[in-house]
Structures are given as C-alpha cells and as structure tokens.
Design a protein around this motif. Structure first.
Motif, PDB file in Angstrom:
ATOM      1  N   ARG A 148      -5.198   5.915  13.033  1.00  0.00           N
ATOM      2  CA  ARG A 148      -3.788   5.586  12.977  1.00  0.00           C
ATOM      3  C   ARG A 148      -3.635   4.083  12.704  1.00  0.00           C
ATOM      4  N   LEU A 149      -2.914   3.776  11.609  1.00  0.00           N
ATOM      5  CA  LEU A 149      -2.637   2.385  11.250  1.00  0.00           C
ATOM      6  C   LEU A 149      -1.146   2.140  11.372  1.00  0.00           C
ATOM      7  N   LYS A 150      -0.783   0.902  11.755  1.00  0.00           N
ATOM      8  CA  LYS A 150       0.631   0.551  11.884  1.00  0.00           C
ATOM      9  C   LYS A 150       0.843  -0.820  11.260  1.00  0.00           C
ATOM     10  N   SER A 151       1.775  -0.879  10.295  1.00  0.00           N
ATOM     11  CA  SER A 151       2.111  -2.156   9.669  1.00  0.00           C
ATOM     12  C   SER A 151       3.445  -2.635  10.206  1.00  0.00           C
ATOM     13  N   SER A 152       3.577  -3.973  10.310  1.00  0.00           N
ATOM     14  CA  SER A 152       4.809  -4.566  10.839  1.00  0.00           C
ATOM     15  C   SER A 152       5.023  -5.924  10.184  1.00  0.00           C
ATOM     16  N   GLY A 153       6.175  -6.525  10.457  1.00  0.00           N
ATOM     17  CA  GLY A 153       6.488  -7.824   9.886  1.00  0.00           C
ATOM     18  C   GLY A 153       7.051  -7.697   8.479  1.00  0.00           C
ATOM     19  N   ASP A 154       7.262  -8.835   7.860  1.00  0.00           N
ATOM     20  CA  ASP A 154       7.783  -8.890   6.490  1.00  0.00           C
ATOM     21  C   ASP A 154       6.616  -8.964   5.514  1.00  0.00           C
ATOM     22  N   TRP A 155       6.553  -8.011   4.604  1.00  0.00           N
ATOM     23  CA  TRP A 155       5.463  -7.973   3.617  1.00  0.00           C
ATOM     24  C   TRP A 155       5.960  -8.656   2.337  1.00  0.00           C
ATOM     25  N   THR A 156       5.988  -9.992   2.411  1.00  0.00           N
ATOM     26  CA  THR A 156       6.409 -10.782   1.262  1.00  0.00           C
ATOM     27  C   THR A 156       5.267 -11.703   0.860  1.00  0.00           C
ATOM     28  N   ILE A 157       5.429 -12.379  -0.255  1.00  0.00           N
ATOM     29  CA  ILE A 157       4.311 -13.143  -0.825  1.00  0.00           C
ATOM     30  C   ILE A 157       3.845 -14.269   0.093  1.00  0.00           C
ATOM     31  N   ASP A 158       4.729 -14.776   0.956  1.00  0.00           N
ATOM     32  CA  ASP A 158       4.371 -15.902   1.823  1.00  0.00           C
ATOM     33  C   ASP A 158       3.731 -15.464   3.135  1.00  0.00           C
ATOM     34  N   THR A 159       3.710 -14.167   3.432  1.00  0.00           N
ATOM     35  CA  THR A 159       3.283 -13.724   4.771  1.00  0.00           C
ATOM     36  C   THR A 159       2.100 -12.757   4.728  1.00  0.00           C
ATOM     37  N   LEU A 160       1.450 -12.623   3.562  1.00  0.00           N
ATOM     38  CA  LEU A 160       0.488 -11.527   3.398  1.00  0.00           C
ATOM     39  C   LEU A 160      -0.960 -11.897   3.690  1.00  0.00           C
TER      40      LEU A 160
ATOM     41  N   TRP B  18      -0.714   6.380   8.269  1.00  0.00           N
ATOM     42  CA  TRP B  18      -0.250   4.985   8.123  1.00  0.00           C
ATOM     43  C   TRP B  18       1.243   4.957   8.442  1.00  0.00           C
ATOM     44  N   ASP B  19       1.579   4.290   9.590  1.00  0.00           N
ATOM     45  CA  ASP B  19       2.965   4.180  10.035  1.00  0.00           C
ATOM     46  C   ASP B  19       3.545   2.857   9.541  1.00  0.00           C
ATOM     47  N   VAL B  20       4.594   2.920   8.704  1.00  0.00           N
ATOM     48  CA  VAL B  20       5.209   1.705   8.159  1.00  0.00           C
ATOM     49  C   VAL B  20       6.631   1.523   8.688  1.00  0.00           C
ATOM     50  N   SER B  21       6.947   2.194   9.783  1.00  0.00           N
ATOM     51  CA  SER B  21       8.335   2.157  10.286  1.00  0.00           C
ATOM     52  C   SER B  21       8.728   0.785  10.812  1.00  0.00           C
ATOM     53  N   ALA B  22       7.761  -0.037  11.220  1.00  0.00           N
ATOM     54  CA  ALA B  22       8.081  -1.362  11.764  1.00  0.00           C
ATOM     55  C   ALA B  22       8.048  -2.452  10.706  1.00  0.00           C
ATOM     56  N   THR B  23       7.921  -2.076   9.468  1.00  0.00           N
ATOM     57  CA  THR B  23       7.849  -3.072   8.393  1.00  0.00           C
ATOM     58  C   THR B  23       9.248  -3.556   8.034  1.00  0.00           C
ATOM     59  N   GLY B  24       9.403  -4.867   7.860  1.00  0.00           N
ATOM     60  CA  GLY B  24      10.697  -5.447   7.518  1.00  0.00           C
ATOM     61  C   GLY B  24      10.879  -5.529   6.008  1.00  0.00           C
ATOM     62  N   ARG B  25      11.129  -6.745   5.517  1.00  0.00           N
ATOM     63  CA  ARG B  25      11.349  -6.915   4.083  1.00  0.00           C
ATOM     64  C   ARG B  25      10.040  -6.759   3.312  1.00  0.00           C
ATOM     65  N   VAL B  26      10.152  -6.206   2.118  1.00  0.00           N
ATOM     66  CA  VAL B  26       8.980  -6.001   1.250  1.00  0.00           C
ATOM     67  C   VAL B  26       9.355  -6.445  -0.164  1.00  0.00           C
ATOM     68  N   ASP B  27       8.511  -7.331  -0.745  1.00  0.00           N
ATOM     69  CA  ASP B  27       8.725  -7.693  -2.137  1.00  0.00           C
ATOM     70  C   ASP B  27       7.620  -7.078  -2.992  1.00  0.00           C
ATOM     71  N   SER B  28       7.595  -7.434  -4.269  1.00  0.00           N
ATOM     72  CA  SER B  28       6.625  -6.813  -5.168  1.00  0.00           C
ATOM     73  C   SER B  28       5.194  -7.142  -4.781  1.00  0.00           C
ATOM     74  N   ALA B  29       4.942  -8.360  -4.260  1.00  0.00           N
ATOM     75  CA  ALA B  29       3.585  -8.715  -3.845  1.00  0.00           C
ATOM     76  C   ALA B  29       3.120  -7.853  -2.680  1.00  0.00           C
ATOM     77  N   GLY B  30       4.018  -7.664  -1.687  1.00  0.00           N
ATOM     78  CA  GLY B  30       3.659  -6.805  -0.565  1.00  0.00           C
ATOM     79  C   GLY B  30       3.422  -5.376  -0.994  1.00  0.00           C
TER      80      GLY B  30
END
Length: 390
Positions: A29-41, A62-74
């Motif tokens: 089980r994997l869980k992603s969180s935070g903002d997946w943008t070019i500056d935070t990856l 793969w649980d992505v429910s806690a993920t915030g903003r996502v740009d093309s890099a993320g």
C-alpha cells in the motif's frame, strides 16, 4: 482524490509513503500526499525511483486521495513510476483520484507519452525478416503494376501521335536528342576508348603466348560491336540521361508544373514523356555506332603498339572477320535499351513526392532499375541470338 486541499500561499512538499509491507493479501500500500508540482518533487522522485527498482511481481494499491495540486511535471513523474511498476509485472490499482487529476492525466498521457509499442515477443521477432520480405514483395508488385499502367498510357499516346502526327513535338525531340545524345558523346568516346584499350591489352597478353597476334582483331571486333559498345553505352546513358529525366520531371512535380499542365488540359505523357522516349530511341543507336568506331580504333592503336600489328593489316583482317550483321546486332539493341532507360527514368520522375528528399531517392532508384533492366535485356538478346544462330 476524495477531497480537495485548500491552496495555500506556500506549497507542501510532495510525499510518497509505504504504509506497511506485504500484508495478508500480499498487497503493498502506497500513499501520496502534498502538492505534486515542479518545485516540490525532489524527495518524492527519489523515493519512487527506489520503489520502482524494488517491487516486482507484487500487487500495489496506490492511494492518491491526500494529494493536493498537481501540474504536468508531477503527473509525468506519476506516469513514469506507474509504467515502471507495470514493466516490473506489478498490478497497480490507483484509488482516490479526482476528476481534475483524471483530466490532466489524460492530457499528459496523450501528448507527452503517446502510444508506446510493446516489445515484440520472440516469435514476432523471428517473423520480422519474413514480414520485411513480404512487404518488399508487395511493394515490388505495386511498382510493377504502376509501371505497366504507365507503359500502357505511353503506348496509347504513341498511337494517338501516329494517328495525328501534327501533335508530335519535333522541336522538343530535337532538343532532347541534343541533350541526351550530342552532349553525351565525350563521355561515351572516353569510355569506349578505354574499353578498347582494356580488351586489346588483355587479349594481347594471352594471344602473344601462342603467336596468334592476328586474332586480336577478331576479339576486338566481335566483342566491341556485339556486346561491349551497346552495353557500356547504355549504362553510361542510364546514369547520365535516365537520372536527368527523373530529376527534371521530379522538380516539375514538386513545383506543381505537371498539375498545372493537367489543369490546362495538356497531357504530361504526350508533352513530357514521349519526346524524351523518341529522342533517346533515335540517339542511342547512333551513339552505339560511334562507340563501335572509337572502341575498334583504340584496339587497333594498342595492337600496333603492343603486338606490332600494322594498321593496314589490322583493317584487312577486320574486313574479313567483322560481318555487317554483327554491327547491326549491336545497333539493333539500342532502341530497346533506350526505351527501357527513358521509360524507367520518366516513370520514377512521376513518382517523386512533394519534397526534395524524394528527388534523390527516386533518381538513385531510376539509375539502378535502368542499369539492371539493360543488363537483363542484353542477356536475353544473347540467348535469343545464340539460339537463332545470329
């Protein structure tokens, strides 16, 4: 994703966590969180690289429910990791995605990655050579069909020209005779001279051993008039004139001159192809006769120098061994060779597509095809004449 995170003035670092190791149902089980943008990856990218190199043949949730903003890099990082896990034979289920992230996923997947071809299986790789052979054979049959259609159209236009002789463009024929014949005479003369020199030298070395110097005349006269002059002249013309026909018509097609002619009601075959074919059919036999003279003259010159065979003696022997039929056999091949060269050159010119690269490609194909057909036709003539006793 189940909920939307409120945007803040400061982005949260992207994270990917492994909740726990293999459980009862053997699922990671994997869980992603935070903002997946070019500056935070940065940290998430390192973690995903380690995970994709570790997990193989395991089910992953793969649980992505806690993920915030996502740009093309993320999204690119997510897709790359997802594909890497799939390549490792892992079954990956993604949960918690929102419609907004589904849209960006589809957009990035479509335009950044495209459709990747799967690596062919072993059996498919073994069949690839046969597949290529099949494709080339089909392309050959298509070319043959198009060539026969092109030849048939030329034949119809020839019949129309015979019925209506006023439509024959005699001025264009004369101009093409000058281009294909008169201007080719220097290279034909040089080539024929060298051929005569080679035959005389090679024959003289062998005949001198047996004291049969006089028979060098027989060798030069028959080989030059029957075979070498027609064949070498046709090959030179194929490389010089056949390629120019392809290039000329190819440029006219690229510049849309041929389309303009059709629009104005002019038949390109009658105005462009027939004059070139007529001109080469007239010019090539004359060039073969010219090559006969140069080749025999070169052989006579070398025989005089190397074998001390006088010019009157050479000419006297030449009159005995060189029957007129041998000269006519060589000259008679000229119209057939000329038709092949001109037809192939024009046919390939009409095949040029609307880009400059195809001119070079089809010019090369034209020369290769014309030379091959000339040699094949010459071999056919040799067999027929031998069987007929000519």
């Amino acid at each position: 994703m189940g909920r939307k995170l409120m945007q803040s003035t400061q982005s949260q670092q992207a994270k990917i966590e492994k909740l726990h190791d293999l459980n009862e149902d053997n699922t990671v089980r994997l869980k992603s969180s935070g903002d997946w943008t070019i500056d935070t990856l940065h940290d998430a990218a390192e973690m995903l690289t380690e995970m994709t190199s570790t997990y193989r043949n395991v089910p992953i949730l793969w649980d992505v429910s806690a993920t915030g903003r996502v740009d093309s890099a993320g999204m690119l990082l997510f897709i790359r990791s997802f594909d890497a896990l799939k390549a490792n034979q892992c079954s990956v289920d993604v949960v918690g995605a929102t419609s907004e992230h589904e849209k960006i996923y589809q957009l990035v997947r479509r335009y950044a990655f495209g459709h990747r071809e799967a690596k062919p299986a072993l059996f498919s790789r073994l069949l690839m050579p046969f597949n290529r052979i099949g494709r080339r054979f089909v392309a050959f049959l298509t070319d043959l069909k198009d060539f026969l259609a092109f030849t048939g159209e030329n034949f119809i236009n020839l019949l129309l020209a015979i019925v209506h002789p006023r439509t024959i463009r005699f001025g264009a024929i004369v101009k093409n005779i000058e281009e294909a014949g008169v201007r080719a005479m220097p290279i034909v003369a040089l080539t024929s001279f060298l051929i005569g020199v080679v035959i005389a030298y090679q024959g003289a070395v062998q005949l001198e051993k047996f004291g049969a110097n006089i028979f060098i005349v027989d060798m030069i006269a028959l080989s030059v008039t029957r075979e070498l002059s027609p064949l070498i002249t046709a090959i030179v013309v194929a490389g010089r004139t056949g390629s120019s026909y392809t290039a000329q018509l190819g440029v006219m097609k690229i510049t849309e001159e041929i389309d303009a002619m059709r629009t104005m009601g002019f038949d390109p075959h009658r105005f462009l192809v027939l004059p070139r074919i007529f001109a080469l059919i007239i010019a090539l036999p004359l060039m073969i006769f010219f090559a006969d003279i140069i080749g025999i003259g070169a052989g006579m010159f070398i025989s005089h120098i190397h074998l001390n065979l006088s010019y009157p003696e050479f000419i006297h022997r030449l009159q005995k061994v060189l029957a007129v039929k041998h000269v006519w056999v060589g000259i008679g091949k000229g119209p057939f060779f000329a038709w092949l060269i001109a037809t192939v050159g024009c046919f390939r010119g009409f095949q040029v597509s609307k880009n400059t690269e195809s001119i070079g490609r089809y010019t090369t194909i034209s020369v290769v095809n014309a030379i091959f057909l000339v040699i094949a036709c010459d071999a056919l003539f040799s067999v027929v004449f031998t069987e007929l006793g000519i």
